[in-house]
Design a protein around this motif. Sequence first.
Motif, PDB file in Angstrom:
ATOM      1  N   VAL A 130       0.940  -1.231   0.048  1.00  0.00           N
ATOM      2  CA  VAL A 130       0.056   0.186  -0.029  1.00  0.00           C
ATOM      3  C   VAL A 130       1.004   1.309  -0.115  1.00  0.00           C
ATOM      4  CG1 VAL A 130      -1.786   1.198   1.344  1.00  0.00           C
ATOM      5  CG2 VAL A 130      -1.716  -1.306   1.227  1.00  0.00           C
ATOM      6  N   LEU A 131       0.821   1.798  -1.139  1.00  0.00           N
ATOM      7  CA  LEU A 131       2.074   2.876  -1.174  1.00  0.00           C
ATOM      8  C   LEU A 131       1.740   4.017  -0.243  1.00  0.00           C
ATOM      9  CD1 LEU A 131       2.186   3.038  -5.366  1.00  0.00           C
ATOM     10  CD2 LEU A 131       3.785   1.734  -3.592  1.00  0.00           C
ATOM     11  N   GLY A 132       0.489   4.328  -0.215  1.00  0.00           N
ATOM     12  CA  GLY A 132       0.307   5.267   1.046  1.00  0.00           C
ATOM     13  C   GLY A 132       0.718   5.094   2.258  1.00  0.00           C
ATOM     14  N   GLU A 133       0.853   3.883   2.612  1.00  0.00           N
ATOM     15  CA  GLU A 133       1.274   3.502   3.954  1.00  0.00           C
ATOM     16  C   GLU A 133       2.828   3.315   4.004  1.00  0.00           C
ATOM     17  OE1 GLU A 133      -0.947   0.538   5.592  1.00  0.00           O
ATOM     18  OE2 GLU A 133      -2.797   1.196   5.030  1.00  0.00           O
ATOM     19  N   LEU A 134       3.714   3.574   2.930  1.00  0.00           N
ATOM     20  CA  LEU A 134       5.103   3.357   3.207  1.00  0.00           C
ATOM     21  C   LEU A 134       5.631   4.479   3.787  1.00  0.00           C
ATOM     22  CD1 LEU A 134       5.864   2.270  -0.565  1.00  0.00           C
ATOM     23  CD2 LEU A 134       6.276   0.797   1.366  1.00  0.00           C
ATOM     24  N   PRO A 135       6.734   4.232   4.347  1.00  0.00           N
ATOM     25  CA  PRO A 135       7.420   5.523   5.052  1.00  0.00           C
ATOM     26  C   PRO A 135       7.871   6.627   4.188  1.00  0.00           C
ATOM     27  CG  PRO A 135       8.768   3.534   5.242  1.00  0.00           C
ATOM     28  CD  PRO A 135       7.420   3.165   4.677  1.00  0.00           C
TER      29      PRO A 135
ATOM     30  N   THR B 226      12.278   4.801  -0.054  1.00  0.00           N
ATOM     31  CA  THR B 226      11.020   4.145  -0.747  1.00  0.00           C
ATOM     32  C   THR B 226      10.426   5.183  -1.907  1.00  0.00           C
ATOM     33  OG1 THR B 226       9.415   5.390   0.610  1.00  0.00           O
ATOM     34  CG2 THR B 226      10.089   3.154   1.384  1.00  0.00           C
ATOM     35  N   LEU B 227      11.218   6.127  -2.246  1.00  0.00           N
ATOM     36  CA  LEU B 227      10.969   7.237  -3.203  1.00  0.00           C
ATOM     37  C   LEU B 227      10.430   6.638  -4.413  1.00  0.00           C
ATOM     38  CD1 LEU B 227      10.456  10.312  -3.975  1.00  0.00           C
ATOM     39  CD2 LEU B 227      12.842  10.434  -4.328  1.00  0.00           C
ATOM     40  N   LEU B 228      11.209   5.636  -5.157  1.00  0.00           N
ATOM     41  CA  LEU B 228      10.958   5.325  -6.313  1.00  0.00           C
ATOM     42  C   LEU B 228       9.553   4.728  -6.568  1.00  0.00           C
ATOM     43  CD1 LEU B 228      14.679   4.234  -7.635  1.00  0.00           C
ATOM     44  CD2 LEU B 228      13.350   6.432  -8.295  1.00  0.00           C
ATOM     45  N   ILE B 229       9.394   3.788  -5.367  1.00  0.00           N
ATOM     46  CA  ILE B 229       8.295   2.780  -5.433  1.00  0.00           C
ATOM     47  C   ILE B 229       6.880   3.805  -5.279  1.00  0.00           C
ATOM     48  CG2 ILE B 229       8.019   2.361  -3.437  1.00  0.00           C
ATOM     49  CD1 ILE B 229       7.318  -0.606  -5.170  1.00  0.00           C
ATOM     50  N   ARG B 230       7.009   4.961  -4.150  1.00  0.00           N
ATOM     51  CA  ARG B 230       6.135   5.934  -4.279  1.00  0.00           C
ATOM     52  C   ARG B 230       5.654   6.675  -5.388  1.00  0.00           C
ATOM     53  NH1 ARG B 230       7.599   9.545  -0.462  1.00  0.00           N
ATOM     54  NH2 ARG B 230       9.760   9.017  -0.223  1.00  0.00           N
TER      55      ARG B 230
END
Length: 162
Positions: A8-13, A18-22
């Motif tokens: 769940v991208l919105g829950e990644l820190p 995590t920038l590239l996946i967000r």
Amino acid sequence: MLRTVVVVLGELPRERSTLLIRLMGGGRVLREAIEELRQLPDDAPERAIAVGPLLRFRAAIAGPGPATPEEEEFVMTTQELVEQFIEQGRKQGMAQGIAQGLAQGTIALYEARFGSMPPALRSAVEAMRDLSTLQKWILLAGTGKREEVDEALSAGAAGRSS
């Protein structure tokens, strides 16, 4: 055995790892990730990976035809990134032009003082892109003895190949 993982991208820190996946997200997640990308240094590896695809996607959706509200938001969010990309290209182009001018000046000054520059030295000067080195070389070509100039240019060529 197959495993399935849901992210769940919105829950990644909100951290650099995590920038590239967000950047694959939408809405708020994408806006925040683009802002983080924009604030990274010009030489950040994330920029090298992400800016090209983001700008290609932006160009594809900014074309003619009606845009969805999400597409319009993406275009607006990436505008500053586009401006940074253009400015970075302009600066790189200027630096390349200055380097080329210094290299040609070094060759011309050398040849005015000492005659034809040996091909290996000419290649070394034309290949050099470091402005401080080129500035030293042009001063040396104008003030030094031929042996000093040849030695400095040869050392510069050897330093590039090692």
